[in-house]
Write an enzyme that holds these catalytic residues in place. Sequence first.
Site: not given
Ligand code: PLP
Length: 455
Positions: A109
């Site tokens: 993120k």
């Molecule tokens: C947020 C997250 C996901 C999922 O991503 P999306 O965009 O919600 O599908 C997967 N792995 C980690 C470590 C995350 O923080």
Amino acid sequence: MRYVSTRGATDALSFQDAVLTGLAPDGGLLVPARIPDVTGDLDSLAQLNFVELAKRMLPRFIDDIPAADLENLVDAAYRTFSRPGVVHLEYAGDIPVLELFHGPTLAFKDIALQLLGQLFDHILNRRGQRLNILGATSGDTGSAAIAGVRGRPAIDIFVMYPHGRISPLQELQMTTVTDDNVHCIAVEGSFDDCQRLMKSTFGDLDFKARYALGSINSVNWARVLAQIVYYAYASLKLPAPVSFCVPTGNFGNIFAGYLAKRMGFPIHRLILATNENDILSVFFSTGLYRRGQVRFTISPSMDIQVASNLERFLYYHLQEDPVALRIFMSTFDAVGEARLAPPGDDVFLATAVNTRNTMAAIRQVYRETGYVADPHTAVGLAAARRIDVDGTVACLATAHPAKFPEAVDEAVGQPIARHPALDALANMPSRRTVLSADIAAVKKLVAERAPQAAR
Ligand SMILES: *Cc1c(COP(=O)(O)O)cnc(C)c1O
């Protein structure tokens, strides 16, 4: 480039307004009015590193920030990563693994939220405005959002999380950020309570306007945009055709891959991997979109039932017809399920991986290759082993294993999941406010701490 709402009842917006707005006023999600085509430029784009590629791609979606300013924002966003290349291509045996977790909070993120923090700051300063971000988190999003905006004078951020129900490490990643503009709120309740408090605070339109409330969640278009770049980058570096296996919760990450394919990057298939919260894998296999109970797993950032970003895919899948989309979404909202023909459309393949198989994947991949995967990444690795696709299949690694040491250490059988930045948190000063799950208490705190909107 203008941005239109998937629900078709909002006037088209500029990029800057789309970023500040988040969710469209008609309840839809914003998408670009047309998808740029890069097929004529692939040879020259293939020469670029990640940061150069970001600088070339963003102006195709952003025409209201000068290119030179955008370049500075990209440089500032990605300077915070520990790898100069930002993303890092590793191999687990012969499986390419694209590591997206070398940012400040060690989860993918950061790639989007570091850029979003820069964009917010730039837009607000130019306009002489302020923003008070109010968010709810069950883990990774809160710390990445805080890292993206800490110390910025035009922004205050308030993050609510369920008191005692997130991991100690996740809490420390938020509460040890002691900049004046960061406010961590431990709510005496569940994550659902936090989301309800957030929604009802936003629902008070007077309050929202007076305090210029903004949001940083994954419906924000800029988050999708930032993520397109690493699909483009990897598709040009690896032997074509490249498929990606993506551990999925809110459909934000994998939707960026879908757009990269539609732009003309040489992407073959997208493998959607969920944990036991399998609403999306069921939908892509059968066409039935049905809400269930959230199950708590060892990959908590994917413990989601209703994936907010799926609406963007549905919009394209339904031939950009807002009426058909509104019917589908209102059926789903009313009765908890809606149905289409199975939407594989030659792009998506999907499967769900349970906790036992996720643990087994961490163990096996470690034994066979020495690669240590976090539980989210391991859901993808297990899915990639199960689904057969021609050509290269790259797995996206979304978090550093040290963020989830209990599961990783248990799977591997030794204490292996460590990172010095996380170890250091235990000795740092931390700060938070504990609040009851009460809307009046939340508003009072925001009113006391937030400078009023300068309008
Ligand atoms: C947020 C997250 C996901 C999922 O991503 P999306 O965009 O919600 O599908 C997967 N792995 C980690 C470590 C995350 O923080």
